[in-house]
Design a protein around this motif. Structure first.
Motif, PDB file in Angstrom:
ATOM      1  N   ILE A 199      11.116  20.783   4.865  1.00  0.00           N
ATOM      2  CA  ILE A 199      11.845  22.008   4.523  1.00  0.00           C
ATOM      3  C   ILE A 199      12.444  21.893   3.126  1.00  0.00           C
ATOM      4  CG2 ILE A 199      13.915  23.356   5.085  1.00  0.00           C
ATOM      5  CD1 ILE A 199      13.300  22.832   8.042  1.00  0.00           C
ATOM      6  N   ASP A 200      12.885  20.688   2.773  1.00  0.00           N
ATOM      7  CA  ASP A 200      13.475  20.451   1.452  1.00  0.00           C
ATOM      8  C   ASP A 200      12.428  20.283   0.352  1.00  0.00           C
ATOM      9  OD1 ASP A 200      16.021  20.611   2.503  1.00  0.00           O
ATOM     10  OD2 ASP A 200      16.287  18.442   2.708  1.00  0.00           O
ATOM     11  N   GLY A 201      11.156  20.409   0.719  1.00  0.00           N
ATOM     12  CA  GLY A 201      10.104  20.380  -0.293  1.00  0.00           C
ATOM     13  C   GLY A 201       9.384  19.063  -0.467  1.00  0.00           C
ATOM     14  N   TRP A 202       9.675  18.084   0.381  1.00  0.00           N
ATOM     15  CA  TRP A 202       9.019  16.791   0.280  1.00  0.00           C
ATOM     16  C   TRP A 202       7.725  16.778   1.092  1.00  0.00           C
ATOM     17  CZ3 TRP A 202      10.658  13.407  -3.213  1.00  0.00           C
ATOM     18  CH2 TRP A 202      11.981  13.495  -3.655  1.00  0.00           C
ATOM     19  N   GLU A 203       6.791  15.939   0.701  1.00  0.00           N
ATOM     20  CA  GLU A 203       5.559  15.738   1.451  1.00  0.00           C
ATOM     21  C   GLU A 203       5.713  14.528   2.370  1.00  0.00           C
ATOM     22  OE1 GLU A 203       2.212  15.397  -1.155  1.00  0.00           O
ATOM     23  OE2 GLU A 203       2.738  17.213  -2.286  1.00  0.00           O
ATOM     24  N   ALA A 204       5.053  14.605   3.515  1.00  0.00           N
ATOM     25  CA  ALA A 204       5.017  13.487   4.460  1.00  0.00           C
ATOM     26  C   ALA A 204       3.556  13.217   4.795  1.00  0.00           C
ATOM     27  CB  ALA A 204       5.804  13.825   5.718  1.00  0.00           C
ATOM     28  N   LYS A 205       3.107  11.986   4.582  1.00  0.00           N
ATOM     29  CA  LYS A 205       1.686  11.701   4.743  1.00  0.00           C
ATOM     30  C   LYS A 205       1.439  10.345   5.399  1.00  0.00           C
ATOM     31  CE  LYS A 205      -0.106  14.502   0.921  1.00  0.00           C
ATOM     32  NZ  LYS A 205      -0.931  14.499  -0.307  1.00  0.00           N
ATOM     33  N   VAL A 206       0.313  10.278   6.127  1.00  0.00           N
ATOM     34  CA  VAL A 206      -0.219   9.009   6.612  1.00  0.00           C
ATOM     35  C   VAL A 206      -1.147   8.478   5.526  1.00  0.00           C
ATOM     36  CG1 VAL A 206      -1.660   7.896   8.347  1.00  0.00           C
ATOM     37  CG2 VAL A 206      -0.034   9.672   9.030  1.00  0.00           C
ATOM     38  N   ILE A 207      -0.934   7.235   5.127  1.00  0.00           N
ATOM     39  CA  ILE A 207      -1.659   6.651   3.991  1.00  0.00           C
ATOM     40  C   ILE A 207      -2.831   5.813   4.476  1.00  0.00           C
ATOM     41  CG2 ILE A 207      -1.439   5.235   1.926  1.00  0.00           C
ATOM     42  CD1 ILE A 207       0.241   7.852   1.958  1.00  0.00           C
ATOM     43  N   ASP A 208      -4.001   6.116   3.930  1.00  0.00           N
ATOM     44  CA  ASP A 208      -5.190   5.319   4.244  1.00  0.00           C
ATOM     45  C   ASP A 208      -5.056   3.926   3.639  1.00  0.00           C
ATOM     46  OD1 ASP A 208      -6.503   7.354   5.629  1.00  0.00           O
ATOM     47  OD2 ASP A 208      -7.393   8.172   3.790  1.00  0.00           O
ATOM     48  N   GLY A 209      -5.769   2.977   4.218  1.00  0.00           N
ATOM     49  CA  GLY A 209      -5.841   1.647   3.626  1.00  0.00           C
ATOM     50  C   GLY A 209      -4.916   0.623   4.227  1.00  0.00           C
ATOM     51  N   THR A 245       0.824  -1.208   0.000  1.00  0.00           N
ATOM     52  CA  THR A 245       0.000   0.000   0.000  1.00  0.00           C
ATOM     53  C   THR A 245       0.854   1.253   0.000  1.00  0.00           C
ATOM     54  OG1 THR A 245      -1.766  -1.173   1.177  1.00  0.00           O
ATOM     55  CG2 THR A 245      -1.849   1.233   1.194  1.00  0.00           C
ATOM     56  N   LEU A 246       1.899   1.274   0.824  1.00  0.00           N
ATOM     57  CA  LEU A 246       2.793   2.432   0.841  1.00  0.00           C
ATOM     58  C   LEU A 246       3.506   2.583  -0.500  1.00  0.00           C
ATOM     59  CD1 LEU A 246       4.501   2.516   4.365  1.00  0.00           C
ATOM     60  CD2 LEU A 246       2.330   3.500   3.614  1.00  0.00           C
ATOM     61  N   SER A 247       3.947   1.465  -1.080  1.00  0.00           N
ATOM     62  CA  SER A 247       4.628   1.512  -2.370  1.00  0.00           C
ATOM     63  C   SER A 247       3.731   2.132  -3.441  1.00  0.00           C
ATOM     64  CB  SER A 247       5.044   0.100  -2.794  1.00  0.00           C
ATOM     65  OG  SER A 247       5.693   0.114  -4.044  1.00  0.00           O
ATOM     66  N   ALA A 248       2.451   1.763  -3.438  1.00  0.00           N
ATOM     67  CA  ALA A 248       1.510   2.323  -4.406  1.00  0.00           C
ATOM     68  C   ALA A 248       1.328   3.822  -4.192  1.00  0.00           C
ATOM     69  CB  ALA A 248       0.161   1.604  -4.299  1.00  0.00           C
ATOM     70  N   ALA A 249       1.343   4.246  -2.924  1.00  0.00           N
ATOM     71  CA  ALA A 249       1.198   5.674  -2.626  1.00  0.00           C
ATOM     72  C   ALA A 249       2.404   6.460  -3.134  1.00  0.00           C
ATOM     73  CB  ALA A 249       1.026   5.875  -1.119  1.00  0.00           C
ATOM     74  N   PHE A 250       3.598   5.907  -2.983  1.00  0.00           N
ATOM     75  CA  PHE A 250       4.794   6.568  -3.509  1.00  0.00           C
ATOM     76  C   PHE A 250       4.746   6.637  -5.036  1.00  0.00           C
ATOM     77  CE2 PHE A 250       6.689   5.561   0.686  1.00  0.00           C
ATOM     78  CZ  PHE A 250       7.306   6.772   0.955  1.00  0.00           C
ATOM     79  N   ASP A 251       4.276   5.588  -5.675  1.00  0.00           N
ATOM     80  CA  ASP A 251       4.171   5.580  -7.134  1.00  0.00           C
ATOM     81  C   ASP A 251       3.197   6.652  -7.617  1.00  0.00           C
ATOM     82  OD1 ASP A 251       5.956   3.490  -7.343  1.00  0.00           O
ATOM     83  OD2 ASP A 251       4.400   1.943  -7.538  1.00  0.00           O
ATOM     84  N   ALA A 252       2.141   6.892  -6.844  1.00  0.00           N
ATOM     85  CA  ALA A 252       1.095   7.819  -7.264  1.00  0.00           C
ATOM     86  C   ALA A 252       1.455   9.285  -7.027  1.00  0.00           C
ATOM     87  CB  ALA A 252      -0.210   7.487  -6.540  1.00  0.00           C
ATOM     88  N   ASN A 253       2.407   9.542  -6.149  1.00  0.00           N
ATOM     89  CA  ASN A 253       2.738  10.926  -5.792  1.00  0.00           C
ATOM     90  C   ASN A 253       4.255  11.107  -5.809  1.00  0.00           C
ATOM     91  OD1 ASN A 253       3.125  13.458  -4.704  1.00  0.00           O
ATOM     92  ND2 ASN A 253       2.009  13.059  -2.798  1.00  0.00           N
ATOM     93  N   PRO A 254       4.802  11.713  -6.863  1.00  0.00           N
ATOM     94  CA  PRO A 254       6.260  11.851  -6.974  1.00  0.00           C
ATOM     95  C   PRO A 254       6.882  12.782  -5.934  1.00  0.00           C
ATOM     96  CG  PRO A 254       5.156  13.047  -8.735  1.00  0.00           C
ATOM     97  CD  PRO A 254       4.111  12.237  -8.057  1.00  0.00           C
ATOM     98  N   ARG A 255       6.063  13.594  -5.231  1.00  0.00           N
ATOM     99  CA  ARG A 255       6.602  14.480  -4.198  1.00  0.00           C
ATOM    100  C   ARG A 255       6.486  13.878  -2.802  1.00  0.00           C
ATOM    101  NH1 ARG A 255      10.419  16.523  -5.505  1.00  0.00           N
ATOM    102  NH2 ARG A 255      10.374  17.703  -3.554  1.00  0.00           N
ATOM    103  N   LEU A 256       5.917  12.679  -2.712  1.00  0.00           N
ATOM    104  CA  LEU A 256       5.826  12.017  -1.416  1.00  0.00           C
ATOM    105  C   LEU A 256       7.204  11.522  -1.007  1.00  0.00           C
ATOM    106  CD1 LEU A 256       4.007  10.985   0.887  1.00  0.00           C
ATOM    107  CD2 LEU A 256       3.674   8.881  -0.434  1.00  0.00           C
ATOM    108  N   GLY A 257       7.714  12.043   0.101  1.00  0.00           N
ATOM    109  CA  GLY A 257       9.054  11.678   0.549  1.00  0.00           C
ATOM    110  C   GLY A 257       9.067  10.706   1.703  1.00  0.00           C
ATOM    111  N   ILE A 258       8.089  10.823   2.627  1.00  0.00           N
ATOM    112  CA  ILE A 258       8.019   9.983   3.823  1.00  0.00           C
ATOM    113  C   ILE A 258       6.563   9.602   4.053  1.00  0.00           C
ATOM    114  CG2 ILE A 258       8.480   9.838   6.300  1.00  0.00           C
ATOM    115  CD1 ILE A 258      10.580  11.981   6.006  1.00  0.00           C
ATOM    116  N   ALA A 259       6.326   8.347   4.424  1.00  0.00           N
ATOM    117  CA  ALA A 259       4.954   7.903   4.651  1.00  0.00           C
ATOM    118  C   ALA A 259       4.916   6.784   5.678  1.00  0.00           C
ATOM    119  CB  ALA A 259       4.315   7.428   3.343  1.00  0.00           C
TER     120      ALA A 259
END
Length: 261
Positions: A162-172, A95-109
């Motif tokens: 600060i470096d411009g990456w997004e950090a998100k909690v992934i549903d699912g 699930t996390l891998s799919a979230a990274f694939d879907a959002n190129p600015r996702l840095g941490i999840a």
């Protein structure tokens, strides 16, 4: 890990002088079929005392450095932490891998956290990316790194943002973990908040949240840790951009909340 439905290229376990039989148990374990390479490091590099701060971060970083010596970390590879007391659902990494694939600015999840034993949702913010079971995009790790120090996971997330990456909690997907503060008491977290540069208003909001959950004692310990260091003007984080990031935490949260409205 053997139940994960996503392949794992390399898994490094840092066994740091355990005396509970962990070392002997690991020696008798077979490599899970979904893991290409398993490396167990038996190194007693620290004192036997439990410490969540810099000691924890150095042990985690030892695992990261071992991975980097064994493989070239690519920009789109995923690398992460799995504490021994965190238990991800079988679909966690897929699930996390799919979230990274879907959002190129996702840095941490990470997935959503439940407290082990009670299965209650953590009292911490629903959008708080837990450090004990999180993943980095390779490029984010290579650019922003892993900060060694008190509350290393929080500091590392701040640096990435600060470096411009997004950090998100992934549903699912979920993971279960020991509730934060059950071993290293809330006084530590209050002192860490002061060290990072969080404001007294932030500390009072944290206290109010504990009280709202009927945990006055934990809230009192948190304030004691924060204001104990605040009143004696204890040293704070020397990294000015990081300290300013935490100093503006409340205003940033309010801005984000209104932008979603």
């Amino acid at each position: 890990m053997a139940a994960q439905d996503h392949p794992i290229d390399i898994w490094v376990i840092v066994e740091n002088g355990s005396t509970d039989g962990s070392r002997e148990d690991l020696a008798n374990r077979s490599v899970p079929k979904n893991v290409r390479e398993l490396v167990v490091l038996n190194e007693d590099t620290e004192s036997g005392d439990y410490a969540l701060g810099a000691k924890y971060a150095r042990i985690v970083n030892r695992g990261f450095e071992e991975i980097k010596t064994r493989t070239d970390l690519g920009a789109e590879d995923l690398i992460g932490i799995l504490d021994a007391d965190s238990f991800p659902d079988p679909n966690y990494y897929s699930t996390l891998s799919a979230a990274f694939d879907a959002n190129p600015r996702l840095g941490i999840a990470s997935g959503k956290s439940l407290d082990e034993g009670s299965d209650k949702v953590s009292i911490h913010a629903a959008d708080w990316v837990r450090g004990s079971c999180r993943m980095w995009r390779g490029q984010c790790m290579l650019q922003s790194g892993y900060t060694i120090g008190p509350s290393a996971d929080t500091l590392s997330l701040a640096r990435a943002e600060i470096d411009g990456w997004e950090a998100k909690v992934i549903d699912g997907t979920l993971f279960r973990a020991r509730e934060v503060g059950t071993r290293s008491k809330q006084r530590y977290y209050g002192a860490s908040a002061y060290f990072r540069g969080n404001t007294p208003a932030y500390a009072m909001l944290r206290f109010a949240k504990f009280v709202g959950y009927g945990r006055f004692g934990d809230g009192y310990d948190y304030l004691a840790g924060y204001f104990g260091d605040y009143l004696k003007r204890a040293p704070r984080l020397e990294d000015v951009p990081l300290r300013e990031y935490f100093g503006s935490y409340i205003s940033r949260k309010i801005s984000r909340r209104f932008s979603r409205a």
